[in-house]
Design a protein around this motif. Structure first.
Motif, PDB file in Angstrom:
ATOM      1  N   ASN A  15      -6.399  58.599  41.218  1.00  0.00           N
ATOM      2  CA  ASN A  15      -6.871  58.648  39.832  1.00  0.00           C
ATOM      3  C   ASN A  15      -7.636  57.393  39.448  1.00  0.00           C
ATOM      4  OD1 ASN A  15      -5.724  57.718  36.787  1.00  0.00           O
ATOM      5  ND2 ASN A  15      -6.784  59.694  36.896  1.00  0.00           N
ATOM      6  N   PHE A  16      -7.134  56.230  39.853  1.00  0.00           N
ATOM      7  CA  PHE A  16      -7.850  54.987  39.554  1.00  0.00           C
ATOM      8  C   PHE A  16      -9.229  54.983  40.218  1.00  0.00           C
ATOM      9  CE2 PHE A  16      -3.501  53.021  38.902  1.00  0.00           C
ATOM     10  CZ  PHE A  16      -3.676  52.829  37.536  1.00  0.00           C
ATOM     11  N   LEU A  17      -9.295  55.433  41.462  1.00  0.00           N
ATOM     12  CA  LEU A  17     -10.573  55.475  42.183  1.00  0.00           C
ATOM     13  C   LEU A  17     -11.536  56.467  41.534  1.00  0.00           C
ATOM     14  CD1 LEU A  17      -9.178  55.373  45.835  1.00  0.00           C
ATOM     15  CD2 LEU A  17     -10.632  53.612  44.784  1.00  0.00           C
ATOM     16  N   ILE A  18     -11.015  57.602  41.088  1.00  0.00           N
ATOM     17  CA  ILE A  18     -11.862  58.607  40.433  1.00  0.00           C
ATOM     18  C   ILE A  18     -12.412  58.057  39.126  1.00  0.00           C
ATOM     19  CG2 ILE A  18     -11.785  60.838  39.234  1.00  0.00           C
ATOM     20  CD1 ILE A  18      -9.799  61.745  41.453  1.00  0.00           C
ATOM     21  N   THR A  19     -11.570  57.387  38.347  1.00  0.00           N
ATOM     22  CA  THR A  19     -12.028  56.791  37.086  1.00  0.00           C
ATOM     23  C   THR A  19     -13.126  55.762  37.350  1.00  0.00           C
ATOM     24  OG1 THR A  19      -9.792  57.101  36.171  1.00  0.00           O
ATOM     25  CG2 THR A  19     -11.270  55.622  34.985  1.00  0.00           C
ATOM     26  N   ARG A  20     -12.921  54.951  38.390  1.00  0.00           N
ATOM     27  CA  ARG A  20     -13.941  53.967  38.767  1.00  0.00           C
ATOM     28  C   ARG A  20     -15.237  54.657  39.167  1.00  0.00           C
ATOM     29  NH1 ARG A  20     -15.117  52.170  44.023  1.00  0.00           N
ATOM     30  NH2 ARG A  20     -16.334  50.216  44.076  1.00  0.00           N
ATOM     31  N   CYS A  21     -15.152  55.749  39.928  1.00  0.00           N
ATOM     32  CA  CYS A  21     -16.352  56.485  40.339  1.00  0.00           C
ATOM     33  C   CYS A  21     -17.128  56.994  39.134  1.00  0.00           C
ATOM     34  CB  CYS A  21     -15.975  57.668  41.222  1.00  0.00           C
ATOM     35  SG  CYS A  21     -15.725  57.256  42.948  1.00  0.00           S
ATOM     36  N   HIS A  22     -16.405  57.565  38.180  1.00  0.00           N
ATOM     37  CA  HIS A  22     -17.077  58.075  36.983  1.00  0.00           C
ATOM     38  C   HIS A  22     -17.800  56.945  36.238  1.00  0.00           C
ATOM     39  CE1 HIS A  22     -16.051  62.267  36.985  1.00  0.00           C
ATOM     40  NE2 HIS A  22     -14.762  62.043  37.038  1.00  0.00           N
ATOM     41  N   HIS A  23     -17.183  55.776  36.186  1.00  0.00           N
ATOM     42  CA  HIS A  23     -17.836  54.653  35.501  1.00  0.00           C
ATOM     43  C   HIS A  23     -19.113  54.237  36.235  1.00  0.00           C
ATOM     44  CE1 HIS A  23     -18.464  50.992  33.248  1.00  0.00           C
ATOM     45  NE2 HIS A  23     -18.403  50.282  34.365  1.00  0.00           N
ATOM     46  N   LEU A  24     -19.032  54.149  37.560  1.00  0.00           N
ATOM     47  CA  LEU A  24     -20.217  53.759  38.334  1.00  0.00           C
ATOM     48  C   LEU A  24     -21.318  54.812  38.229  1.00  0.00           C
ATOM     49  CD1 LEU A  24     -18.465  52.329  41.526  1.00  0.00           C
ATOM     50  CD2 LEU A  24     -19.494  51.043  39.631  1.00  0.00           C
ATOM     51  N   LEU A  25     -20.940  56.088  38.237  1.00  0.00           N
ATOM     52  CA  LEU A  25     -21.928  57.166  38.076  1.00  0.00           C
ATOM     53  C   LEU A  25     -22.519  57.152  36.677  1.00  0.00           C
ATOM     54  CD1 LEU A  25     -20.044  60.014  39.968  1.00  0.00           C
ATOM     55  CD2 LEU A  25     -22.231  58.987  40.655  1.00  0.00           C
ATOM     56  N   SER A  26     -21.693  56.840  35.684  1.00  0.00           N
ATOM     57  CA  SER A  26     -22.191  56.731  34.311  1.00  0.00           C
ATOM     58  C   SER A  26     -23.244  55.639  34.207  1.00  0.00           C
ATOM     59  CB  SER A  26     -21.026  56.423  33.363  1.00  0.00           C
ATOM     60  OG  SER A  26     -21.499  56.050  32.074  1.00  0.00           O
ATOM     61  N   VAL A  46     -15.042  59.254  32.209  1.00  0.00           N
ATOM     62  CA  VAL A  46     -14.236  58.048  32.402  1.00  0.00           C
ATOM     63  C   VAL A  46     -12.961  58.125  31.579  1.00  0.00           C
ATOM     64  CG1 VAL A  46     -14.123  55.583  31.859  1.00  0.00           C
ATOM     65  CG2 VAL A  46     -16.114  56.497  33.052  1.00  0.00           C
ATOM     66  N   TRP A  47     -13.130  58.462  30.292  1.00  0.00           N
ATOM     67  CA  TRP A  47     -11.977  58.463  29.385  1.00  0.00           C
ATOM     68  C   TRP A  47     -11.098  59.687  29.621  1.00  0.00           C
ATOM     69  CZ3 TRP A  47     -11.793  53.777  28.004  1.00  0.00           C
ATOM     70  CH2 TRP A  47     -12.976  53.050  27.862  1.00  0.00           C
ATOM     71  N   GLY A  48     -11.710  60.803  30.011  1.00  0.00           N
ATOM     72  CA  GLY A  48     -10.907  61.960  30.384  1.00  0.00           C
ATOM     73  C   GLY A  48     -10.061  61.679  31.606  1.00  0.00           C
ATOM     74  N   SER A  49     -10.643  60.987  32.595  1.00  0.00           N
ATOM     75  CA  SER A  49      -9.908  60.644  33.805  1.00  0.00           C
ATOM     76  C   SER A  49      -8.812  59.627  33.503  1.00  0.00           C
ATOM     77  CB  SER A  49     -10.864  60.079  34.857  1.00  0.00           C
ATOM     78  OG  SER A  49     -10.195  59.761  36.050  1.00  0.00           O
ATOM     79  N   ARG A  50      -9.096  58.708  32.624  1.00  0.00           N
ATOM     80  CA  ARG A  50      -8.079  57.716  32.264  1.00  0.00           C
ATOM     81  C   ARG A  50      -6.899  58.386  31.564  1.00  0.00           C
ATOM     82  NH1 ARG A  50      -8.960  52.262  28.602  1.00  0.00           N
ATOM     83  NH2 ARG A  50      -7.206  51.087  29.463  1.00  0.00           N
ATOM     84  N   LYS A  51      -7.195  59.361  30.687  1.00  0.00           N
ATOM     85  CA  LYS A  51      -6.125  60.113  30.039  1.00  0.00           C
ATOM     86  C   LYS A  51      -5.361  60.948  31.067  1.00  0.00           C
ATOM     87  CE  LYS A  51      -3.570  62.334  27.094  1.00  0.00           C
ATOM     88  NZ  LYS A  51      -2.389  61.686  26.482  1.00  0.00           N
ATOM     89  N   ALA A  52      -6.072  61.524  32.023  1.00  0.00           N
ATOM     90  CA  ALA A  52      -5.402  62.292  33.079  1.00  0.00           C
ATOM     91  C   ALA A  52      -4.399  61.421  33.819  1.00  0.00           C
ATOM     92  CB  ALA A  52      -6.434  62.850  34.054  1.00  0.00           C
ATOM     93  N   GLY A  53      -4.721  60.145  33.977  1.00  0.00           N
ATOM     94  CA  GLY A  53      -3.820  59.242  34.667  1.00  0.00           C
ATOM     95  C   GLY A  53      -2.465  59.117  33.988  1.00  0.00           C
ATOM     96  N   VAL A  54      -2.438  59.239  32.659  1.00  0.00           N
ATOM     97  CA  VAL A  54      -1.171  59.170  31.925  1.00  0.00           C
ATOM     98  C   VAL A  54      -0.235  60.296  32.370  1.00  0.00           C
ATOM     99  CG1 VAL A  54      -0.107  59.368  29.641  1.00  0.00           C
ATOM    100  CG2 VAL A  54      -2.214  58.034  29.935  1.00  0.00           C
ATOM    101  N   THR A  55      -0.802  61.512  32.499  1.00  0.00           N
ATOM    102  CA  THR A  55       0.015  62.652  32.935  1.00  0.00           C
ATOM    103  C   THR A  55       0.327  62.572  34.418  1.00  0.00           C
ATOM    104  OG1 THR A  55      -0.954  64.052  31.209  1.00  0.00           O
ATOM    105  CG2 THR A  55       0.115  65.167  33.049  1.00  0.00           C
ATOM    106  N   ILE A  56      -0.651  62.151  35.216  1.00  0.00           N
ATOM    107  CA  ILE A  56      -0.414  62.025  36.663  1.00  0.00           C
ATOM    108  C   ILE A  56       0.724  61.041  36.928  1.00  0.00           C
ATOM    109  CG2 ILE A  56      -1.430  61.190  38.815  1.00  0.00           C
ATOM    110  CD1 ILE A  56      -4.141  62.284  37.710  1.00  0.00           C
ATOM    111  N   ARG A  57       0.773  59.958  36.160  1.00  0.00           N
ATOM    112  CA  ARG A  57       1.864  58.980  36.306  1.00  0.00           C
ATOM    113  C   ARG A  57       3.119  59.404  35.550  1.00  0.00           C
ATOM    114  NH1 ARG A  57      -2.753  55.674  35.341  1.00  0.00           N
ATOM    115  NH2 ARG A  57      -2.137  55.349  33.163  1.00  0.00           N
ATOM    116  N   GLN A  58       3.035  60.542  34.833  1.00  0.00           N
ATOM    117  CA  GLN A  58       4.149  61.098  34.040  1.00  0.00           C
ATOM    118  C   GLN A  58       4.637  60.129  32.971  1.00  0.00           C
ATOM    119  OE1 GLN A  58       7.042  63.691  36.003  1.00  0.00           O
ATOM    120  NE2 GLN A  58       6.027  63.273  37.951  1.00  0.00           N
ATOM    121  N   GLU A  59       3.710  59.365  32.422  1.00  0.00           N
ATOM    122  CA  GLU A  59       4.074  58.435  31.362  1.00  0.00           C
ATOM    123  C   GLU A  59       4.359  59.154  30.051  1.00  0.00           C
ATOM    124  OE1 GLU A  59       0.876  55.672  31.226  1.00  0.00           O
ATOM    125  OE2 GLU A  59       1.425  54.686  33.109  1.00  0.00           O
TER     126      GLU A  59
END
Length: 348
Positions: A15-26, A46-59
């Motif tokens: 998830n962190f790598l995907i968020t980084r990819c979206h930022h670089l592509l942006s 970027v922000w959708g992926s960052r929010k996804a990380g909250v659920t992926i980490r089950q926070e």
């Protein structure tokens, strides 16, 4: 870069790598189209992926468990009230005792079942959200990489620069995903924004490209979104958990999209002129549930595509030119850690 993010076996690191990819592509897509045209699809991703990380980490698991326990406990209590009343009538027992026993049993049983359901569904949601997180990058990320290569060839006056060929490749992606050529239409709008002369038209084309790309994405994600939110708690989860941050701003999808100022939309997007965009937005068949005034843009059930898009197209339109949208989600040290295959330092 995309392959590395998708291949990471650790869900959190992926998830962190995907968020980084979206930022670089942006950043790359903004440089290609022109920073003055505002945010592009990947800026928002970027922000959708960052929010996804909250659920992926089950926070969000504890909050979901509390909400589900309360709602299911209330439902169980109501069922107990009905059963207790009927039991008191049929058996001749004290109505007070019968109600007390059955309401207590119903509330406890319902609350326990709700708690267990929430914990199970959050674990299942974590897997499905990661699948969706990867799907978006694998799909639109590769299309963007293809388009950016075309732009580089075009700027270098290379014989390889052929937008029709790029469009054919992207259109094939849409055909395979059965999204009615939405992705090809999105990049056609990005290309119009890149080569256009009038700034307002270029901003409008970029905004339209974003809307087409996000619709393509959400049609593809529909099964995963529906599966990640069980029917019984969809509205509760939408109201209590569906919040996300865009830069410094926190938004809740169960509330109408808030305007940034009295003008509501930036000058370039106040009066839309593109007939195709107007058709895309205009009710009853279009996606703009707010009818250009931000009313009724809230979503009560995030699994409903019409409600999601009604919120998103207005969110995109109000904030197309906002610096927060294109801001970096992490600082330079955090990015360096992610690039080296490590978790970034908190806060995330």
């Amino acid at each position: 870069m995309i392959d590395e993010a998708l291949a990471a076996s650790d869900p959190l690191l992926s998830n962190f790598l995907i968020t980084r990819c979206h930022h670089l592509l942006s950043e790359a897509l903004r440089a290609a189209i022109g920073p003055e045209t505002g945010a592009n699809f990947h800026s928002w991703a970027v922000w959708g992926s960052r929010k996804a990380g909250v659920t992926i980490r089950q926070e969000d698991r504890d909050q979901a468990a509390r909400d589900a326990t309360f709602v299911a406990g209330c439902v169980g209590g109501v069922v107990g009230l009905i059963v207790g009343g009927l039991t008191g009538q049929w058996t001749g027992l004290s109505l007070f005792v019968s109600l007390l026993v059955w309401i207590t049993l119903g509330a406890l049983t319902g609350g326990f079942c709700g708690y267990q359901l929430a914990r199970y569904t959050r674990r299942a949601a974590s897997r499905r959200i990661l699948d969706g997180n990867r799907l978006v990058l694998d799909d639109i990320g590769r299309a963007t990489a293809c388009y950016l290569q075309y732009v580089r060839d075009s700027e270098a006056n290379s014989d390889e620069a052929n937008f029709a060929s790029v469009l054919e490749t992207i259109d094939e992606m849409s055909r395979k995903s059965r999204t009615e050529n939405l992705l090809g239409r999105a990049f056609t709008q990005y290309e119009s924004a890149r080569v256009g002369a009038d700034l307002d038209n270029r901003v409008e084309a970029t905004y339209f490209g974003n809307c087409l790309a996000i619709l393509h994405e959400h049609i593809r994600l529909q099964p995963l979104i529906s599966q990640s939110l069980p029917f019984l708690i969809r509205k509760c989860v939408t109201e209590r958990l569906m919040t996300f941050s865009v830069g410094e701003e926190t938004l809740s999808v169960h509330e109408d999209v808030p305007p940034l100022d009295e003008a509501i939309f930036p000058p370039a997007l106040r009066e839309l002129t593109n007939p195709e965009l107007l058709e895309f937005l205009t009710p009853p068949d279009g996606w703009d549930t707010g009818r250009s005034n931000l009313e009724q843009t809230r979503a009560s059930d995030w699994t409903v595509l019409k409600e999601r898009m009604g919120y998103i197209v207005n969110l995109f339109r109000t904030r197309q030119l906002e610096s927060d949208v294109v801001a970096a989600p992490y600082d330079s040290q955090q990015f360096a850690s992610i690039a080296s295959g490590q978790y970034p330092a908190r806060p995330w």
